[in-house]
Design a protein around this motif. Structure first.
Motif, PDB file in Angstrom:
ATOM      1  N   THR A  72      -9.273  -0.221  -5.787  1.00 60.68           N
ATOM      2  CA  THR A  72      -8.022  -0.657  -5.169  1.00 60.68           C
ATOM      3  C   THR A  72      -7.394   0.501  -4.406  1.00 60.68           C
ATOM      4  O   THR A  72      -6.876   0.319  -3.303  1.00 60.68           O
ATOM      5  CB  THR A  72      -7.051  -1.200  -6.242  1.00 60.68           C
ATOM      6  OG1 THR A  72      -7.681  -2.297  -6.902  1.00 60.68           O
ATOM      7  CG2 THR A  72      -5.738  -1.657  -5.626  1.00 60.68           C
ATOM      8  N   ILE A  99      -6.398   0.452  -0.506  1.00 55.98           N
ATOM      9  CA  ILE A  99      -5.050   0.774  -0.039  1.00 55.98           C
ATOM     10  C   ILE A  99      -5.120   1.856   1.040  1.00 55.98           C
ATOM     11  O   ILE A  99      -4.501   1.739   2.109  1.00 55.98           O
ATOM     12  CB  ILE A  99      -4.155   1.229  -1.217  1.00 55.98           C
ATOM     13  CG1 ILE A  99      -3.888   0.055  -2.160  1.00 55.98           C
ATOM     14  CG2 ILE A  99      -2.849   1.846  -0.711  1.00 55.98           C
ATOM     15  CD1 ILE A  99      -3.283   0.467  -3.498  1.00 55.98           C
ATOM     16  N   ARG A 129       4.766  -2.653   2.454  1.00 56.18           N
ATOM     17  CA  ARG A 129       4.652  -4.113   2.535  1.00 56.18           C
ATOM     18  C   ARG A 129       3.434  -4.510   3.383  1.00 56.18           C
ATOM     19  O   ARG A 129       2.647  -5.370   2.990  1.00 56.18           O
ATOM     20  CB  ARG A 129       5.926  -4.713   3.117  1.00 56.18           C
ATOM     21  CG  ARG A 129       5.917  -6.230   3.167  1.00 56.18           C
ATOM     22  CD  ARG A 129       7.259  -6.798   3.584  1.00 56.18           C
ATOM     23  NE  ARG A 129       8.390  -6.347   2.793  1.00 56.18           N
ATOM     24  CZ  ARG A 129       8.707  -6.787   1.577  1.00 56.18           C
ATOM     25  NH1 ARG A 129       7.976  -7.717   1.002  1.00 56.18           N
ATOM     26  NH2 ARG A 129       9.749  -6.308   0.933  1.00 56.18           N
ATOM     27  N   ALA A 153       0.228  -3.616   1.532  1.00 56.83           N
ATOM     28  CA  ALA A 153       0.010  -4.546   0.414  1.00 56.83           C
ATOM     29  C   ALA A 153      -0.518  -5.880   0.919  1.00 56.83           C
ATOM     30  O   ALA A 153      -1.450  -6.453   0.334  1.00 56.83           O
ATOM     31  CB  ALA A 153       1.307  -4.741  -0.361  1.00 56.83           C
ATOM     32  N   THR A 154       0.049  -6.379   1.996  1.00 56.48           N
ATOM     33  CA  THR A 154      -0.405  -7.647   2.568  1.00 56.48           C
ATOM     34  C   THR A 154      -1.866  -7.545   2.990  1.00 56.48           C
ATOM     35  O   THR A 154      -2.666  -8.455   2.723  1.00 56.48           O
ATOM     36  CB  THR A 154       0.471  -8.040   3.773  1.00 56.48           C
ATOM     37  OG1 THR A 154       1.817  -8.197   3.306  1.00 56.48           O
ATOM     38  CG2 THR A 154      -0.007  -9.321   4.419  1.00 56.48           C
ATOM     39  N   ILE A 195      -2.267  -7.404  -2.398  1.00 62.65           N
ATOM     40  CA  ILE A 195      -1.556  -7.063  -3.633  1.00 62.65           C
ATOM     41  C   ILE A 195      -0.062  -7.052  -3.322  1.00 62.65           C
ATOM     42  O   ILE A 195       0.342  -7.201  -2.174  1.00 62.65           O
ATOM     43  CB  ILE A 195      -2.010  -5.692  -4.196  1.00 62.65           C
ATOM     44  CG1 ILE A 195      -1.760  -4.574  -3.163  1.00 62.65           C
ATOM     45  CG2 ILE A 195      -3.478  -5.737  -4.604  1.00 62.65           C
ATOM     46  CD1 ILE A 195      -2.090  -3.180  -3.648  1.00 62.65           C
ATOM     47  N   THR A 196       0.759  -6.839  -4.333  1.00 60.16           N
ATOM     48  CA  THR A 196       2.197  -6.744  -4.103  1.00 60.16           C
ATOM     49  C   THR A 196       2.531  -5.314  -3.667  1.00 60.16           C
ATOM     50  O   THR A 196       1.827  -4.365  -4.053  1.00 60.16           O
ATOM     51  CB  THR A 196       2.991  -7.076  -5.379  1.00 60.16           C
ATOM     52  OG1 THR A 196       2.733  -6.069  -6.358  1.00 60.16           O
ATOM     53  CG2 THR A 196       2.637  -8.456  -5.910  1.00 60.16           C
ATOM     54  N   PRO A 197       3.607  -5.144  -2.916  1.00 67.91           N
ATOM     55  CA  PRO A 197       3.994  -3.783  -2.524  1.00 67.91           C
ATOM     56  C   PRO A 197       4.214  -2.867  -3.732  1.00 67.91           C
ATOM     57  O   PRO A 197       3.845  -1.692  -3.690  1.00 67.91           O
ATOM     58  CB  PRO A 197       5.296  -3.988  -1.735  1.00 67.91           C
ATOM     59  CG  PRO A 197       5.188  -5.376  -1.195  1.00 67.91           C
ATOM     60  CD  PRO A 197       4.451  -6.156  -2.258  1.00 67.91           C
ATOM     61  N   ILE A 205       1.223  -0.836  -5.185  1.00 67.79           N
ATOM     62  CA  ILE A 205       0.787   0.400  -4.523  1.00 67.79           C
ATOM     63  C   ILE A 205       1.310   1.623  -5.265  1.00 67.79           C
ATOM     64  O   ILE A 205       0.644   2.650  -5.352  1.00 67.79           O
ATOM     65  CB  ILE A 205       1.232   0.414  -3.047  1.00 67.79           C
ATOM     66  CG1 ILE A 205       0.534  -0.710  -2.281  1.00 67.79           C
ATOM     67  CG2 ILE A 205       0.926   1.759  -2.385  1.00 67.79           C
ATOM     68  CD1 ILE A 205       0.987  -0.867  -0.844  1.00 67.79           C
TER      69      ILE A 205
END
Length: 194
Positions: free
Chosen positions: A6, A10, A29, A32-33, A37-39, A42
């Motif tokens: 991950t 990222i 943001r 993450a998109t 994943i969600t912000p 990270i």
């Protein structure tokens, strides 16, 4: 086949955004998109945006040095400088936003002259200094401070590229590349014994 972590996903997403849209476009943001994943996720890997961008820059420097070292290089230091100059200009033209972030934008984590450079903490600058040191050993260049000579060449190249990227030099890429190589030859000649 190895699984991509991950953290690597990222970093890759942030690198892509930086390359395509510039450092200002890199937000937690958006990254993450892109990763799915969600912000907030990270922050398990990077404490803040600056740390993420620092990781992107370090990875880009490592990749650039690996690319430069993979190419067969001339033993003659003056020819090696010409080859490195051509590679550097090509990289800057191919990756203008990433190049700008790596070499000319203000970054708190960026290596600084003279301490970091003399301590060989800059992978690209160290290759340049090594070529100049080899030129002194080969008696192609005068015996001078290799770090200041390296800074002179780096500042010259970065300045030209920044002017070109800022649309202050109005010519097609191929002509600009030829100009860089021609002016680079003058810089190399300036290192020779008088």
């Amino acid at each position: 086949m190895t699984e991509v972590s991950t953290r690597d996903r990222i970093t890759a997403a942030a690198g892509w955004l930086l390359s395509e849209q510039g450092a200002d476009a890199v937000s937690m943001r958006k990254v993450a998109t892109a990763v799915g994943i969600t912000p907030m996720a990270i922050y398990q890997y990077f404490p803040d945006r600056d740390a993420l961008l620092h990781e992107v820059a370090d990875a880009a420097f490592a990749e650039l040095v690996q690319r430069w070292e993979a190419e067969p290089r001339s033993v003659a230091a003056d020819q090696r400088l010409r080859e490195m100059l051509a590679d550097h200009v090509d990289y800057a033209l191919a990756q203008p936003r990433l190049y700008q972030y790596m070499f000319t934008e203000r970054r708190d984590q960026a290596r600084r002259f003279p301490e970091d450079f003399r301590a060989r903490r800059s992978p690209t600058f160290t290759l340049l200094a090594d070529a100049i040191a080899d030129g002194i050993t080969q008696q192609l260049f005068r015996d001078d401070d290799i770090w200041e000579s390296s800074l002179m060449i780096a500042a010259f190249v970065h300045g030209l590229i920044q002017l070109y990227h800022g649309d202050r030099i109005g010519m097609p890429e191929a002509d600009f590349r030829a100009l860089c190589l021609s002016l680079g030859e003058r810089m190399i000649d300036g290192l020779r014994p008088q």
